[in-house]
Design a protein around this motif. Sequence first.
Motif, PDB file in Angstrom:
ATOM      1  N   GLY A 164       0.819  -1.215   0.000  1.00 25.45           N
ATOM      2  CA  GLY A 164       0.000   0.000   0.000  1.00 25.45           C
ATOM      3  C   GLY A 164       0.846   1.255   0.000  1.00 25.45           C
ATOM      4  O   GLY A 164       0.564   2.219  -0.720  1.00 25.45           O
ATOM      5  N   ALA A 165       1.900   1.259   0.808  1.00 20.22           N
ATOM      6  CA  ALA A 165       2.781   2.429   0.877  1.00 20.22           C
ATOM      7  C   ALA A 165       3.486   2.667  -0.452  1.00 20.22           C
ATOM      8  O   ALA A 165       3.636   3.811  -0.895  1.00 20.22           O
ATOM      9  CB  ALA A 165       3.805   2.246   1.997  1.00 20.22           C
ATOM     10  N   LEU A 166       3.912   1.603  -1.119  1.00 23.88           N
ATOM     11  CA  LEU A 166       4.579   1.738  -2.414  1.00 23.88           C
ATOM     12  C   LEU A 166       3.635   2.321  -3.460  1.00 23.88           C
ATOM     13  O   LEU A 166       4.026   3.190  -4.252  1.00 23.88           O
ATOM     14  CB  LEU A 166       5.115   0.385  -2.876  1.00 23.88           C
ATOM     15  CG  LEU A 166       6.376  -0.116  -2.164  1.00 23.88           C
ATOM     16  CD1 LEU A 166       6.674  -1.562  -2.568  1.00 23.88           C
ATOM     17  CD2 LEU A 166       7.561   0.781  -2.487  1.00 23.88           C
ATOM     18  N   VAL A 167       2.396   1.833  -3.478  1.00 27.38           N
ATOM     19  CA  VAL A 167       1.417   2.379  -4.423  1.00 27.38           C
ATOM     20  C   VAL A 167       1.177   3.854  -4.143  1.00 27.38           C
ATOM     21  O   VAL A 167       1.080   4.676  -5.062  1.00 27.38           O
ATOM     22  CB  VAL A 167       0.089   1.589  -4.357  1.00 27.38           C
ATOM     23  CG1 VAL A 167      -0.967   2.240  -5.252  1.00 27.38           C
ATOM     24  CG2 VAL A 167       0.303   0.145  -4.778  1.00 27.38           C
ATOM     25  N   LEU A 168       1.114   4.213  -2.864  1.00 28.97           N
ATOM     26  CA  LEU A 168       0.898   5.616  -2.498  1.00 28.97           C
ATOM     27  C   LEU A 168       2.080   6.488  -2.933  1.00 28.97           C
ATOM     28  O   LEU A 168       1.884   7.619  -3.395  1.00 28.97           O
ATOM     29  CB  LEU A 168       0.679   5.738  -0.991  1.00 28.97           C
ATOM     30  CG  LEU A 168       0.390   7.144  -0.451  1.00 28.97           C
ATOM     31  CD1 LEU A 168      -0.780   7.784  -1.187  1.00 28.97           C
ATOM     32  CD2 LEU A 168       0.134   7.096   1.046  1.00 28.97           C
ATOM     33  N   VAL A 169       3.291   5.979  -2.809  1.00 31.18           N
ATOM     34  CA  VAL A 169       4.468   6.733  -3.254  1.00 31.18           C
ATOM     35  C   VAL A 169       4.385   7.013  -4.754  1.00 31.18           C
ATOM     36  O   VAL A 169       4.621   8.137  -5.213  1.00 31.18           O
ATOM     37  CB  VAL A 169       5.765   5.973  -2.914  1.00 31.18           C
ATOM     38  CG1 VAL A 169       6.962   6.591  -3.640  1.00 31.18           C
ATOM     39  CG2 VAL A 169       6.010   5.978  -1.413  1.00 31.18           C
ATOM     40  N   VAL A 170       4.021   5.987  -5.530  1.00 33.14           N
ATOM     41  CA  VAL A 170       3.892   6.169  -6.982  1.00 33.14           C
ATOM     42  C   VAL A 170       2.800   7.190  -7.293  1.00 33.14           C
ATOM     43  O   VAL A 170       2.965   8.068  -8.148  1.00 33.14           O
ATOM     44  CB  VAL A 170       3.603   4.833  -7.685  1.00 33.14           C
ATOM     45  CG1 VAL A 170       3.345   5.052  -9.178  1.00 33.14           C
ATOM     46  CG2 VAL A 170       4.768   3.867  -7.494  1.00 33.14           C
ATOM     47  N   SER A 171       1.674   7.089  -6.580  1.00 31.62           N
ATOM     48  CA  SER A 171       0.584   8.030  -6.831  1.00 31.62           C
ATOM     49  C   SER A 171       0.992   9.452  -6.471  1.00 31.62           C
ATOM     50  O   SER A 171       0.616  10.415  -7.152  1.00 31.62           O
ATOM     51  CB  SER A 171      -0.675   7.618  -6.054  1.00 31.62           C
ATOM     52  OG  SER A 171      -0.521   7.787  -4.662  1.00 31.62           O
ATOM     53  N   LEU A 172       1.802   9.609  -5.423  1.00 30.71           N
ATOM     54  CA  LEU A 172       2.292  10.930  -5.044  1.00 30.71           C
ATOM     55  C   LEU A 172       3.237  11.506  -6.096  1.00 30.71           C
ATOM     56  O   LEU A 172       3.270  12.729  -6.312  1.00 30.71           O
ATOM     57  CB  LEU A 172       2.999  10.864  -3.694  1.00 30.71           C
ATOM     58  CG  LEU A 172       2.101  10.966  -2.454  1.00 30.71           C
ATOM     59  CD1 LEU A 172       2.889  10.646  -1.197  1.00 30.71           C
ATOM     60  CD2 LEU A 172       1.473  12.349  -2.355  1.00 30.71           C
ATOM     61  N   VAL A 173       3.985  10.634  -6.754  1.00 33.24           N
ATOM     62  CA  VAL A 173       4.849  11.098  -7.846  1.00 33.24           C
ATOM     63  C   VAL A 173       3.998  11.741  -8.940  1.00 33.24           C
ATOM     64  O   VAL A 173       4.308  12.837  -9.426  1.00 33.24           O
ATOM     65  CB  VAL A 173       5.688   9.947  -8.415  1.00 33.24           C
ATOM     66  CG1 VAL A 173       6.388  10.374  -9.714  1.00 33.24           C
ATOM     67  CG2 VAL A 173       6.715   9.475  -7.391  1.00 33.24           C
TER      68      VAL A 173
END
Length: 220
Positions: A164-173
């Motif tokens: 979940g955190a990794l997906v959120l990082v990508v979405s924040l990019v």
Amino acid sequence: MDWVEQIDGYCERVDFSFWAEPVNAASNLAFLIAALIMWRRIKGQGMPLATALTAILAVIGVGSFLFHTFATQWASLADVLPILVYILVYVFVANHAYWQLRPVPALALTALFFPYAAATVPIFASLGVLGSSAGYAPVPLLIFVYAFLLRQKRPEIARGLAIGALVLVVSLVFRTVDTPLCGSFPLGTHFLWHILNAVMLGWMIEVYRRHVVEGGKREG
């Protein structure tokens, strides 16, 4: 504050008409779809906290739609408040269910999110590359911290949180590069923030659902 003051904060918007951000507005359907999927997955399983998170997920989609159509200060509040509520409820869920804390200690630990955010947002803002996304950056960091601390006690939960955190990082990019790439990509990338964020928020509910179904208990 002038609550009807309009805000031009995204690449796709070129004026203040209602449908000036059609893709950003329409992509909020992703939140409603994710909420519908999770509602069907938790229906009848006696999970009030998961139900609350699913309802908040749907409200996030509505609030974001309002902001990307009306583009006013009051709509901005309708956009960000449900996100904050979701974060706080999920932190409580993590404290209560994953760490097996009783409600009062779980609530007390959840309240520490506010000083945590107050301390970390300025640090992310000082990097100078995140823009308004600095306000969200402490969230994936916190999820990674929970995943790290839970890696031995609850490895499946830890893996789920890390995903979940990794997906959120990508979405924040994608949220961050919306303005810098505007000249070469006039549509902007903010709509990808919506889609990936919807996937991530739905996934976080699924992580919790699996925990309860597989015997983690402590639902409410």
